[in-house]
Design a protein around this motif. Structure first.
Motif, PDB file in Angstrom:
ATOM      1  N   TYR A 111      -0.030   9.812  -1.510  1.00  0.00           N
ATOM      2  CA  TYR A 111      -1.125  10.569  -1.136  1.00  0.00           C
ATOM      3  C   TYR A 111      -1.032  11.463   0.048  1.00  0.00           C
ATOM      4  O   TYR A 111      -1.222  12.559   0.276  1.00  0.00           O
ATOM      5  CB  TYR A 111      -2.135   9.412  -0.686  1.00  0.00           C
ATOM      6  CG  TYR A 111      -3.549  10.294   0.041  1.00  0.00           C
ATOM      7  CD1 TYR A 111      -4.536  10.713  -0.637  1.00  0.00           C
ATOM      8  CD2 TYR A 111      -3.577  10.167   1.465  1.00  0.00           C
ATOM      9  CE1 TYR A 111      -5.653  11.189  -0.023  1.00  0.00           C
ATOM     10  CE2 TYR A 111      -4.773  10.450   1.994  1.00  0.00           C
ATOM     11  CZ  TYR A 111      -5.753  11.009   1.336  1.00  0.00           C
ATOM     12  OH  TYR A 111      -6.916  11.552   1.898  1.00  0.00           O
ATOM     13  N   ARG A 112      -0.181  11.003   0.887  1.00  0.00           N
ATOM     14  CA  ARG A 112       0.330  11.775   2.137  1.00  0.00           C
ATOM     15  C   ARG A 112       1.407  12.942   1.804  1.00  0.00           C
ATOM     16  O   ARG A 112       1.208  13.965   2.377  1.00  0.00           O
ATOM     17  CB  ARG A 112       1.042  10.758   3.381  1.00  0.00           C
ATOM     18  CG  ARG A 112      -0.049   9.881   3.729  1.00  0.00           C
ATOM     19  CD  ARG A 112       0.505   8.806   4.704  1.00  0.00           C
ATOM     20  NE  ARG A 112      -0.332   8.008   5.144  1.00  0.00           N
ATOM     21  CZ  ARG A 112      -0.269   6.586   5.653  1.00  0.00           C
ATOM     22  NH1 ARG A 112       0.930   6.146   5.568  1.00  0.00           N
ATOM     23  NH2 ARG A 112      -1.114   6.008   6.056  1.00  0.00           N
ATOM     24  N   ASP A 132       0.768  -1.216  -0.197  1.00  0.00           N
ATOM     25  CA  ASP A 132      -0.021  -0.021   0.062  1.00  0.00           C
ATOM     26  C   ASP A 132       0.759   1.426  -0.096  1.00  0.00           C
ATOM     27  O   ASP A 132       0.235   2.468  -0.149  1.00  0.00           O
ATOM     28  CB  ASP A 132      -1.049   0.074   1.329  1.00  0.00           C
ATOM     29  CG  ASP A 132      -1.926  -1.075   0.973  1.00  0.00           C
ATOM     30  OD1 ASP A 132      -2.903  -0.976   0.545  1.00  0.00           O
ATOM     31  OD2 ASP A 132      -1.591  -2.440   1.676  1.00  0.00           O
ATOM     32  N   GLU A 189     -10.324   8.935  -4.156  1.00  0.00           N
ATOM     33  CA  GLU A 189     -10.086  10.269  -3.979  1.00  0.00           C
ATOM     34  C   GLU A 189      -9.086  10.913  -4.758  1.00  0.00           C
ATOM     35  O   GLU A 189      -9.144  12.030  -5.355  1.00  0.00           O
ATOM     36  CB  GLU A 189      -9.839  10.345  -2.304  1.00  0.00           C
ATOM     37  CG  GLU A 189      -9.473  11.960  -1.933  1.00  0.00           C
ATOM     38  CD  GLU A 189      -9.055  12.079  -0.641  1.00  0.00           C
ATOM     39  OE1 GLU A 189      -8.727  13.428  -0.271  1.00  0.00           O
ATOM     40  OE2 GLU A 189      -9.008  11.391   0.181  1.00  0.00           O
ATOM     41  N   ILE A 190      -8.108  10.238  -5.056  1.00  0.00           N
ATOM     42  CA  ILE A 190      -6.998  10.791  -5.980  1.00  0.00           C
ATOM     43  C   ILE A 190      -7.391  10.821  -7.120  1.00  0.00           C
ATOM     44  O   ILE A 190      -7.214  11.816  -7.973  1.00  0.00           O
ATOM     45  CB  ILE A 190      -5.502   9.819  -5.589  1.00  0.00           C
ATOM     46  CG1 ILE A 190      -5.198   9.903  -4.289  1.00  0.00           C
ATOM     47  CG2 ILE A 190      -4.682  10.237  -6.737  1.00  0.00           C
ATOM     48  CD1 ILE A 190      -4.069   8.699  -4.033  1.00  0.00           C
ATOM     49  N   LEU A 237      -9.339   0.412   2.136  1.00  0.00           N
ATOM     50  CA  LEU A 237      -8.390   1.494   2.237  1.00  0.00           C
ATOM     51  C   LEU A 237      -8.028   1.938   0.775  1.00  0.00           C
ATOM     52  O   LEU A 237      -7.918   3.017   0.495  1.00  0.00           O
ATOM     53  CB  LEU A 237      -7.394   1.355   3.286  1.00  0.00           C
ATOM     54  CG  LEU A 237      -6.487   2.532   3.475  1.00  0.00           C
ATOM     55  CD1 LEU A 237      -6.954   3.638   3.952  1.00  0.00           C
ATOM     56  CD2 LEU A 237      -5.237   2.353   4.319  1.00  0.00           C
ATOM     57  N   THR A 287     -10.655   3.444  -1.553  1.00  0.00           N
ATOM     58  CA  THR A 287     -11.029   4.655  -0.731  1.00  0.00           C
ATOM     59  C   THR A 287     -10.198   5.613  -1.212  1.00  0.00           C
ATOM     60  O   THR A 287     -10.595   6.782  -1.652  1.00  0.00           O
ATOM     61  CB  THR A 287     -11.463   4.549   0.509  1.00  0.00           C
ATOM     62  OG1 THR A 287     -12.485   3.463   0.812  1.00  0.00           O
ATOM     63  CG2 THR A 287     -12.033   5.769   0.937  1.00  0.00           C
ATOM     64  N   THR A 288      -8.874   5.511  -1.081  1.00  0.00           N
ATOM     65  CA  THR A 288      -7.861   6.583  -1.171  1.00  0.00           C
ATOM     66  C   THR A 288      -7.396   6.772  -2.677  1.00  0.00           C
ATOM     67  O   THR A 288      -7.669   7.739  -2.944  1.00  0.00           O
ATOM     68  CB  THR A 288      -6.439   5.917  -0.403  1.00  0.00           C
ATOM     69  OG1 THR A 288      -6.936   5.887   0.942  1.00  0.00           O
ATOM     70  CG2 THR A 288      -5.362   7.062  -0.422  1.00  0.00           C
ATOM     71  N   TYR A 326       0.408   3.705  -2.895  1.00  0.00           N
ATOM     72  CA  TYR A 326      -0.648   5.024  -3.046  1.00  0.00           C
ATOM     73  C   TYR A 326      -0.578   5.935  -1.714  1.00  0.00           C
ATOM     74  O   TYR A 326      -0.738   7.044  -1.781  1.00  0.00           O
ATOM     75  CB  TYR A 326      -1.949   4.412  -3.288  1.00  0.00           C
ATOM     76  CG  TYR A 326      -2.544   3.701  -2.264  1.00  0.00           C
ATOM     77  CD1 TYR A 326      -3.310   4.219  -1.189  1.00  0.00           C
ATOM     78  CD2 TYR A 326      -2.287   2.321  -2.334  1.00  0.00           C
ATOM     79  CE1 TYR A 326      -3.790   3.324  -0.248  1.00  0.00           C
ATOM     80  CE2 TYR A 326      -3.241   1.611  -1.286  1.00  0.00           C
ATOM     81  CZ  TYR A 326      -3.637   2.022  -0.281  1.00  0.00           C
ATOM     82  OH  TYR A 326      -4.183   1.270   0.814  1.00  0.00           O
ATOM     83  N   LEU A 327      -0.044   5.128  -0.682  1.00  0.00           N
ATOM     84  CA  LEU A 327      -0.261   6.060   0.733  1.00  0.00           C
ATOM     85  C   LEU A 327       0.641   7.109   0.930  1.00  0.00           C
ATOM     86  O   LEU A 327       0.644   8.102   1.239  1.00  0.00           O
ATOM     87  CB  LEU A 327      -0.213   5.020   1.973  1.00  0.00           C
ATOM     88  CG  LEU A 327      -1.398   4.154   2.235  1.00  0.00           C
ATOM     89  CD1 LEU A 327      -0.841   3.118   3.264  1.00  0.00           C
ATOM     90  CD2 LEU A 327      -2.443   5.028   2.355  1.00  0.00           C
ATOM     91  N   LYS A 348      -0.859  15.446   0.394  1.00  0.00           N
ATOM     92  CA  LYS A 348      -1.614  16.264   1.395  1.00  0.00           C
ATOM     93  C   LYS A 348      -0.676  17.153   2.165  1.00  0.00           C
ATOM     94  O   LYS A 348      -0.918  18.028   2.917  1.00  0.00           O
ATOM     95  CB  LYS A 348      -2.350  15.349   2.494  1.00  0.00           C
ATOM     96  CG  LYS A 348      -3.453  14.582   1.913  1.00  0.00           C
ATOM     97  CD  LYS A 348      -4.753  15.424   1.475  1.00  0.00           C
ATOM     98  CE  LYS A 348      -5.783  14.787   1.019  1.00  0.00           C
ATOM     99  NZ  LYS A 348      -7.027  15.692   0.781  1.00  0.00           N
TER     100      LYS A 348
END
Length: 855
Positions: free
Chosen positions: A542-543, A535, A633-634, A626, A629-630, A538-539, A546
């Motif tokens: 993504y972070r 993961d 959003e992206i 997760l 969902t994530t 993408y995590l 943000k």
């Protein structure tokens, strides 16, 4: 209003940048709001871009839009700001210089030592030399250098230490970094350039089992010195077959993990000639575009009985010392994290064994299946220096190895003076951006230990530990990303590693569990599918988005995220066909592949069949939700609504399917934390799980019962449940297993496991420090030029304070309990706003400056 902290592509005055149209960044000083900016850029005194006055509060990710830039261009840029009263401020200046942007810019040849490497034979460090004459009037001189191996450069007796362990770590089959050095001030009429070449990651010991020759058996180096004179003429001195070579210098052996063998009686003869090597096929030569690896803190030693040096702090680094001995006298120095019961350095918790003759593929398989290497073996890593004296006063500093250590065992008949020894920390030179202090000194020490573990593992890539494996484990990196980004500026560091990630991704969309590639693929390819590790694809983007607001990088990372999402959608369903038929949501259930599960829970909570040997539908289906969902959003943010719509049913289906595997009436904290943290529960089911988690904490005497995946979520989910006092009790608990128990045991870095019998320097459990910044002190980045500050006091703490130098400026939050209540002090940087949310529910929208509130 004036611009401060000017950066180009997240770097301060970068030399040798590889981005031809870079972006600009700054923070603001003075005034309240930036209403406009103007950027002007010049090259050789000529204006190449003038943005004009741009009405905007933007101060990040502003692209250069001037005349096309070329290799070697040095650009001076100036930014002027207008404040809220439309008054212009004093201009601020910075610069950047481009490196070699095209392969055609390189005229140098790759060179290697004049020998043919034999299988499973290790060789001394190669030494190359070029002597040359320059005419007077040198205006500018740049040295560009790289290696397949690791190299250093000395110019006229001065070792360049701009980047230690250059060129850094990448997959040498796909990308090789080069460095750019300004050597103008080091040159004279008669000149001498010396290059040294060691094995490094290319053919030295890698991974837990000390696999060698990962990228090949022949190392090589390439360098190009470009000299420009005041009269406009230029000349280039490049590596080729004319360079002198020998490998009879003092470093008889050099390995990143095993150490160095150094004979001070020797010096290179340069009696031979370099041999031109075949250029790498398929690999791109690129600028590092990252903060360099440098020598940092220097630590002095205390001498313990038995000739043990204690430097007081566990680090990743190496040694420097001065010694006077008879010619031929020796010292053996063994570096380690812990001492055994007899007070000697103990490596048993980090060492594996490897065959003397090297690993075969079959041998690795047997090792994985049986735990035994077979045949004659040696331990790895050795973390040792074998030094032979010259007879005079000798000075030594490690050149091509780095160790994880606090203690050094010295074996010698030479008297030992601790004042003659220094430990040097070595890590990527990231700016320290976050500070946290509170009334509990044990918590302060936890933060300090976490930062030291970060320093010990951020060496051009985020590793799990600096000893046993020293690999870029994806799971560790994603778990710790936000904590690390509070503590240090990781923007350029992770941009580089995300490129490593793209290089490493398999065609099916999975990642290896570690990257860049460092051998033993049979082990790390299989575990790459594990949820929580895979993961990271993408995590981390993504972070990163943000925190830094970088749409460009998010878009660049999208292809590898999409490939992983496509992989997931084609590998769903239970492996057991009978169970699959009985499960109405089988199409949204995930368990296929090799998965590590929660990993490293306290031993009493582990299943009998554990880790990669077990099936993990609970963990897998949770992370499936997760992921969908994530990435949904992206996809929506990137303007891909059709793909977001494609992912949505999988997210919802996984949420339903998860309940089949959920264990919501248990004292096993991870089973309660995960569904709460990943948004898998709602309504009364969620409330019941929150209450049960509090009970589980009470039953376990507020000790930490989570493992690798869920520990970062433990305090946040308790806080979200309105149970901040339970969260503080778990934070401040000094019983094992727990964060402060390690501190009381004398830890100076973060342990790998709660029992403390593995690596002593694994940063991932220190991810709890994110909660100290974003919840205890309440500082969160809410978007471009915006913060949310929502501090939550609790526990025995009487005060707490955090400072975070974000991409938008320095924000501060402090609270203190007094007789009259709790006082909150917030400082918001210029050109930003903040929403302040206090525990009593009051809310304030504030602009730049200090603000105080009492409840």
């Amino acid at each position: 209003m004036k611009a401060i902290h000017l950066q180009t592509e997240y770097l301060t005055e970068p030399l040798g940048l590889g981005i031809a149209a870079p972006r600009f960044y700054w923070n603001c000083e003075g005034g309240v709001t930036q209403t406009a900016y103007q950027i002007t850029a010049t090259r050789d005194g000529e204006t190449v871009w003038d943005s004009g006055k741009v009405a905007s509060s933007r101060m990040t990710h502003i692209p250069y839009e001037g005349a096309p830039l070329r290799s070697r261009d040095r650009v001076e840029w100036t930014v002027k700001l207008w404040d809220e009263n439309d008054i212009p401020g004093e201009p601020a200046q910075s610069w950047f210089e481009l490196g070699l942007l095209s392969s055609s810019d390189w005229m140098a040849a790759w060179i290697t030592g004049d020998y043919k490497p034999k299988k499973n034979v290790r060789y001394p460090v190669d030494c190359f030399r070029k002597e040359f004459t320059l005419k007077p009037g040198v205006k500018r001189a740049r040295l560009y250098a790289t290696a397949r191996g690791i190299y250093d450069v000395t110019v006229n007796g001065r070792r360049l230490e701009d980047f230690i362990l250059a060129p850094g770590m990448t997959d040498y089959r796909k990308r090789i970094q080069y460095q750019t050095y300004d050597v103008t001030a080091l040159l004279s009429g008669q000149n001498r350039v010396e290059l040294r070449l060691a094995d490094g990651w290319f053919r030295g010991s890698c991974a837990a089992y000390g696999v060698t020759n990962v990228y090949g058996s022949g190392t090589s180096v390439m360098a190009q010195l470009e000299v420009t004179y005041a009269d406009g003429t230029a000349e280039t001195i490049s590596t080729d077959g004319s360079w002198a070579w020998s490998n009879d210098g003092p470093i008889r052996f050099a390995d990143l993990k095993d150490g160095e063998v150094y004979d001070a009686r020797l010096s290179p003869s340069y009696g031979g000639r370099a041999r031109e090597a075949t250029p790498p096929k398929g690999a791109v030569l690129c600028a590092s575009d990252n903060v360099p690896v440098r020598e940092k803190e220097r630590l002095s030693a205390t001498l313990f009985p038995g000739n043990v040096l204690d430097f007081g702090q566990n680090i990743a680094g190496y040694l420097e010392f001065t010694v006077q001995g008879k010619a031929g006298q020796t010292l053996k120095l063994t570096c380690g994290e812990i001492l055994d019961k007899a007070g000697r350095v103990d490596l048993s918790h980090i060492q594996e064994s490897r065959p003397v003759k090297g690993w075969s593929q079959l041998g690795l398989v047997k090792k994985l299946l049986t735990g035994k290497a077979g045949g004659e073996t040696v331990p790895t890593p050795k973390q040792e220096i074998l030094f032979t004296c010259s007879g005079g006063e000798d000075h030594y500093k490690t050149s091509f190895a780095v160790f994880g250590f606090r203690y050094v065992q010295v074996e010698s008949d030479i008297p030992i003076d601790p004042a003659a020894f220094t430990a040097i920390a070595v890590y990527s030179d990231m700016e320290q951006t976050g500070e946290f202090t509170c009334s509990n000194e044990l918590v302060n020490k936890l933060v300090e230990n976490t930062r030291w573990s970060m320093k010990g593992n951020y060496l051009d890539l985020p590793t799990d530990c600096p000893t046993r494996e020293r690999l870029g484990w994806t799971g560790d990196a994603q778990i710790f990303f936000d904590t690390g980004a509070y503590l240090m500026d990781t923007a350029s560091f992770f941009r580089k590693w995300l490129q490593d990630m793209a290089d490493a991704q398999y065609e099916n969309g999975l990642l290896p569990a570690v990257l860049p590639y460092q051998g033993a693929e049979i082990m790390y390819k299989a575990t790459g599918s594990s949820v929580g590790w895979a993961d990271a694809v993408y995590l981390i983007p993504y972070r990163y988005w943000k925190r830094y607001g970088d749409d460009t990088l998010l878009r660049q990372c999208w292809p590898m995220m999409e490939k992983y999402a496509d992989y997931l959608m084609t590998h769903l369903g239970l492996s057991d066909k009978k169970q699959a038929k009985q499960d109405p949501d089988n199409a949204y259930t995930y368990e296929k592949g090799v998965h590590l599960g929660e990993w490293l829970e306290p031993e009493e909570f582990r299943d009998k069949v554990y880790g990669a040997q077990a099936k993990h539908p609970e963990e897998c289906t949770a992370y499936l939700c997760l992921a969908m969902t994530t990435m949904g959003e992206i996809a929506t943010h990137l303007g891909k609504p059709d793909y977001a719509a494609k992912l949505a049913p999988y997210a919802e289906g996984a949420r339903r399917a998860y309940l089949r595997f959920a264990q919501l009436d248990t004292d096993r904290q991870a089973k309660l934390v995960r569904p709460l943290a990943l948004g898998l529960l709602d309504g009364e089911t969620k409330k019941a799980a929150q209450r049960r988690l509090v009970q589980a904490a009470e039953h376990y005497r507020y000790r930490v019962g989570t493992g690798f995946l869920s520990t970062p979520f433990l305090l946040p989910v308790l806080t979200e449940a309105g149970e901040e006092e339970t969260a503080y009790k778990m934070l401040e608990n000094t019983e094992k297993p727990g964060w402060l128990a390690e501190v009381l045991d004398g830890a100076t870095t973060i342990w790998e496991n709660w029992e403390g019998n593995l690596s002593q320097n694994h940063y991932s459990p220190g991810a709890v420090c994110q909660w100290l910044f974003d919840t205890c002190a309440g500082i969160r980045v809410a978007g471009e030029n915006r913060f949310t500050i929502s501090p939550i006091p609790g526990g025995t703490l009487t005060h707490a304070e955090a400072i975070y130098r974000s991409i938008y400026g320095e924000v501060k939050s402090r609270w203190e309990k007094t007789e009259g209540g709790v006082t909150f002090t917030v400082t918001v940087p210029p050109n930003t706003t903040a929403e302040v949310l206090l525990p009593d529910g009051t809310q304030y929208n504030v602009v730049a400056g200090p603000h105080s509130f009492t409840i």
